[in-house]
Structures are given as structure tokens and as C-alpha cells.
Design a protein around this motif. Structure first.
Motif, PDB file in Angstrom:
ATOM      1  N   THR A 218      24.530  19.234 -10.515  1.00 34.78           N
ATOM      2  CA  THR A 218      25.400  19.567 -11.639  1.00 34.78           C
ATOM      3  C   THR A 218      24.677  20.424 -12.674  1.00 34.78           C
ATOM      4  O   THR A 218      25.215  21.412 -13.180  1.00 34.78           O
ATOM      5  CB  THR A 218      25.911  18.276 -12.317  1.00 34.78           C
ATOM      6  OG1 THR A 218      26.636  17.494 -11.363  1.00 34.78           O
ATOM      7  CG2 THR A 218      26.819  18.606 -13.487  1.00 34.78           C
TER       8      THR A 218
ATOM      9  N   ASN B 117      25.334  24.230 -11.112  1.00 35.55           N
ATOM     10  CA  ASN B 117      26.710  24.143 -11.629  1.00 35.55           C
ATOM     11  C   ASN B 117      27.731  23.654 -10.607  1.00 35.55           C
ATOM     12  O   ASN B 117      28.876  24.130 -10.577  1.00 35.55           O
ATOM     13  CB  ASN B 117      27.153  25.513 -12.167  1.00 35.55           C
ATOM     14  CG  ASN B 117      26.303  25.975 -13.338  1.00 35.55           C
ATOM     15  OD1 ASN B 117      25.961  25.186 -14.207  1.00 35.55           O
ATOM     16  ND2 ASN B 117      25.943  27.253 -13.346  1.00 35.55           N
ATOM     17  N   GLU B 118      27.317  22.723  -9.764  1.00 28.65           N
ATOM     18  CA  GLU B 118      28.277  22.109  -8.850  1.00 28.65           C
ATOM     19  C   GLU B 118      29.014  21.002  -9.612  1.00 28.65           C
ATOM     20  O   GLU B 118      28.392  20.051 -10.078  1.00 28.65           O
ATOM     21  CB  GLU B 118      27.578  21.550  -7.614  1.00 28.65           C
ATOM     22  CG  GLU B 118      27.052  22.642  -6.685  1.00 28.65           C
ATOM     23  CD  GLU B 118      26.555  22.105  -5.364  1.00 28.65           C
ATOM     24  OE1 GLU B 118      26.505  22.885  -4.392  1.00 28.65           O
ATOM     25  OE2 GLU B 118      26.205  20.918  -5.292  1.00 28.65           O
ATOM     26  N   ILE B 119      30.308  21.145  -9.718  1.00 26.26           N
ATOM     27  CA  ILE B 119      31.119  20.187 -10.466  1.00 26.26           C
ATOM     28  C   ILE B 119      31.663  19.128  -9.503  1.00 26.26           C
ATOM     29  O   ILE B 119      32.370  19.443  -8.547  1.00 26.26           O
ATOM     30  CB  ILE B 119      32.286  20.875 -11.187  1.00 26.26           C
ATOM     31  CG1 ILE B 119      31.762  22.042 -12.046  1.00 26.26           C
ATOM     32  CG2 ILE B 119      33.051  19.873 -12.045  1.00 26.26           C
ATOM     33  CD1 ILE B 119      30.757  21.620 -13.099  1.00 26.26           C
ATOM     34  N   TYR B 120      31.328  17.874  -9.778  1.00 26.98           N
ATOM     35  CA  TYR B 120      31.756  16.788  -8.906  1.00 26.98           C
ATOM     36  C   TYR B 120      32.848  15.955  -9.579  1.00 26.98           C
ATOM     37  O   TYR B 120      32.743  15.648 -10.771  1.00 26.98           O
ATOM     38  CB  TYR B 120      30.583  15.865  -8.571  1.00 26.98           C
ATOM     39  CG  TYR B 120      29.430  16.560  -7.878  1.00 26.98           C
ATOM     40  CD1 TYR B 120      29.489  16.847  -6.528  1.00 26.98           C
ATOM     41  CD2 TYR B 120      28.295  16.942  -8.595  1.00 26.98           C
ATOM     42  CE1 TYR B 120      28.449  17.482  -5.884  1.00 26.98           C
ATOM     43  CE2 TYR B 120      27.246  17.586  -7.967  1.00 26.98           C
ATOM     44  CZ  TYR B 120      27.327  17.856  -6.619  1.00 26.98           C
ATOM     45  OH  TYR B 120      26.293  18.498  -5.997  1.00 26.98           O
TER      46      TYR B 120
ATOM     47  N   TRP C 189      30.602  10.606  -8.251  1.00 26.60           N
ATOM     48  CA  TRP C 189      29.630   9.871  -9.060  1.00 26.60           C
ATOM     49  C   TRP C 189      29.696   8.380  -8.782  1.00 26.60           C
ATOM     50  O   TRP C 189      28.665   7.715  -8.637  1.00 26.60           O
ATOM     51  CB  TRP C 189      29.883  10.132 -10.556  1.00 26.60           C
ATOM     52  CG  TRP C 189      29.522  11.510 -10.993  1.00 26.60           C
ATOM     53  CD1 TRP C 189      30.361  12.577 -11.122  1.00 26.60           C
ATOM     54  CD2 TRP C 189      28.214  11.987 -11.342  1.00 26.60           C
ATOM     55  NE1 TRP C 189      29.670  13.696 -11.528  1.00 26.60           N
ATOM     56  CE2 TRP C 189      28.353  13.367 -11.690  1.00 26.60           C
ATOM     57  CE3 TRP C 189      26.953  11.399 -11.419  1.00 26.60           C
ATOM     58  CZ2 TRP C 189      27.272  14.138 -12.092  1.00 26.60           C
ATOM     59  CZ3 TRP C 189      25.879  12.179 -11.825  1.00 26.60           C
ATOM     60  CH2 TRP C 189      26.038  13.524 -12.148  1.00 26.60           C
TER      61      TRP C 189
END
Length: 288
Positions: free
Chosen positions: A107, A111-114, A119
Motif C-alpha cells: 500500500t 500504491n496497491e489499494i486493498y 486486511w
């Protein structure tokens, strides 16, 4: 689906190979085992080197070489060293942190949005793995004292593995290099680095007559599985899956290690089975 299948294959290959490396660490130094397997693995994949355009994408190749040095040369040596010093149970307790570390770094750095479910799944897997390795499944190691060097080696191997994976992920999604090509680049870089740093160990291995035919066969088998197949499958994972999800799947090796635990004289209790099931629920949550 390809990434998930590759992750499970990598875990199976790595788990079996680790059991061999742990046994062979009684005869060889951790860095010597790493040298042996990397030289051999590089030779096995050597034809792939001729398919790589070494000067067409210098930056990508340079990043992969750094990834190989960090993850394979340094990370694997620290991992094997940790296995030898503090044992499997304590080493794996630090590896349980990998899903959360990978998700966080993915993240922050690329910038990998999970989504929230990833989570939650990563937390469940990390918690389950930590509880599994805290169970009394490795009774032979209970008498070992916690060694600060072993702890540092375990932590170092975790951060090296995640950092190297991040670098591989960036190149795999931004270049035309295939997973098998990135694997060979990383292996060659790791081998050259180890040779430059531990040249004496290379020579000692060549003249070591205490390594029996059985030792050689075990190391060859573990290299094919854990290094060639293991790293190739790992690269496929990072080609198709975000780093956080990929490492959540790849961190399941302690669970698969339970299937060979009886051979090492270990005992599996009911809580171990419960937390193993819980970890798969965590993976399912992350993937759904």
C-alpha cells in the motif's frame, strides 16, 4: 486462478525443500547450502538466459538483480541460519508477520489499494500462523534458548523476502519479462554476489569430500523443488496477484509443514488443527 494455483504450488515445493535444507544444515553452513542451491538452480535454468535481451531494458534487469541479491543471497542465507540457530517453530513465528508487512508495504510503496476484506484476511492468517507455531508442535526445540542472533536473522529474512518481492512485482507488471526470465536473472545475480562475498566457501564446497552421494541427491532434489520451481511459482504469483494477497497465500507454508511433522517427531494437537482451518478461512476472506 493462475496466481492462486502458483502460490499453493510454491508453498508445497518450498515446504518440502525446507525440511531437506534444515537437515543438511547439520553438515553444511547455511551460506554453503545457499551457494550450492543457487549455483545448481542457475545452471538448470541457464538456457533461459539466452532468451533475455540483456541490454534492451537495463533498468528492469538491474532492479531484478538487486531483488535476487536481497531476497535470495541475503534473505535465504538468513532464513537457513535462523532455522539452525532458533529452530523451525521460532523462525516461523516471525514469518507469520509476512502477510501484514507485505500488505502494508504494498500500500505504501507501490500504491496497491486493498479492500477491507484483504486486511481482515491477512490479519486472520497472521494470527492463525502465529498461534500454530506457538503450539507445542516442535517439542524437540522447546529446550533451545532464544538467541538474539537467530531472532535478528529471522526478522531480516522476512524483510528481505518482502522487499525483494516488491521489486519483482513492480518489474513483472511493467515490463515484458516473463516469470521464468525474472527467476533466472535473480538467480544469476544471487549466485554472482555469493561468489564475490564467499569465494572461499565455493572452493570449500568443491573440495568437500564429506558430502555423500545421498547429500548431493537431497540437495539436488531440494534445489529443483524449492529454488527452481519455488521461485518460478513465486514470480508467477507476483505477476498475477497484488503483493499483499500473494504473500498471504505464500505464507501458508507452516500449515503444509504439519503434513511432514510426524517424520520430524512433532506432535499435532487439536488447537493446531483449529488454527490451520482458521488460516484457510482468512485466505478465503482475502480472495472472495
Amino acid at each position: 486462478m493462475i496466481g492462486s494455483f502458483a502460490a499453493i504450488s510454491a508453498v508445497l515445493a518450498w515446504t518440502f525443500a525446507c525440511s531437506i535444507w534444515r537437515r543438511e544444515s547439520e553438515n553444511l553452513l547455511p551460506r554453503q547450502i545457499n551457494i550450492y542451491k543457487n549455483v545448481l538452480a542457475s545452471i538448470f535454468f541457464l538456457p533461459v538466459a539466452f532468451t533475455i535481451s540483456w541490454f534492451s531494458d537495463v533498468f528492469s534487469i538491474f532492479v531484478l538483480m538487486i531483488s535476487g541479491i536481497v531476497g535470495i543471497s541475503i534473505g535465504d542465507t538468513l532464513y537457513i541460519k535462523s532455522l539452525k540457530i532458533i529452530g523451525t517453530r521460532k523462525t516461523l513465528s516471525f514469518e507469520a508477520l509476512t502477510p501484514i508487512i507485505a500488505t502494508t508495504l504494498g500500500t505504501l510503496s507501490i500504491n496497491e489499494i486493498y479492500p477491507q476484506k484483504v486486511w481482515i484476511g491477512s490479519l486472520i492468517v497472521s494470527f492463525s500462523l502465529l498461534m500454530i507455531v506457538r503450539q507445542n508442535t516442535f517439542q524437540k526445540e522447546d529446550s533451545r534458548k532464544i538467541n538474539i542472533l537467530g531472532i535478528l536473522c529471522a526478522l531480516g529474512s522476512v524483510f528481505c523476502a518482502v522487499l525483494a518481492a516488491l521489486m519483482s512485482r513492480v518489474i513483472l507488471i511493467s515490463s515484458t519479462l516473463t516469470p521464468i526470465q525474472t527467476t533466472e536473472i535473480r538467480l544469476l545475480a544471487a549466485t554472482i554476489f555469493l561468489f564475490l562475498i564467499f569465494k572461499k566457501d565455493f572452493l570449500d564446497l568443491l573440495g568437500n569430500r564429506s558430502i555423500t552421494k545421498k547429500n548431493h541427491l537431497s540437495l539436488i532434489l531440494s534445489t529443483l523443488l524449492g529454488t527452481n520451481c519455488g521461485i518460478l511459482f513465486q514470480q508467477i504469483v507476483f505477476k498475477f496477484l497484488p503483493i499483499g494477497i500473494g504473500w498471504t497465500l505464500l505464507s501458508l507454508s507452516p500449515i503444509f509443514a504439519l503434513f511432514i511433522s510426524k517424520r520430524e517427531g512433532d506432535v499435532i494437537n487439536k488447537l493446531t488443527i483449529f488454527y490451520s482451518f482458521l488460516s484457510f478461512i482468512g485466505v478465503a476472506i482475502a480472495l472472495i
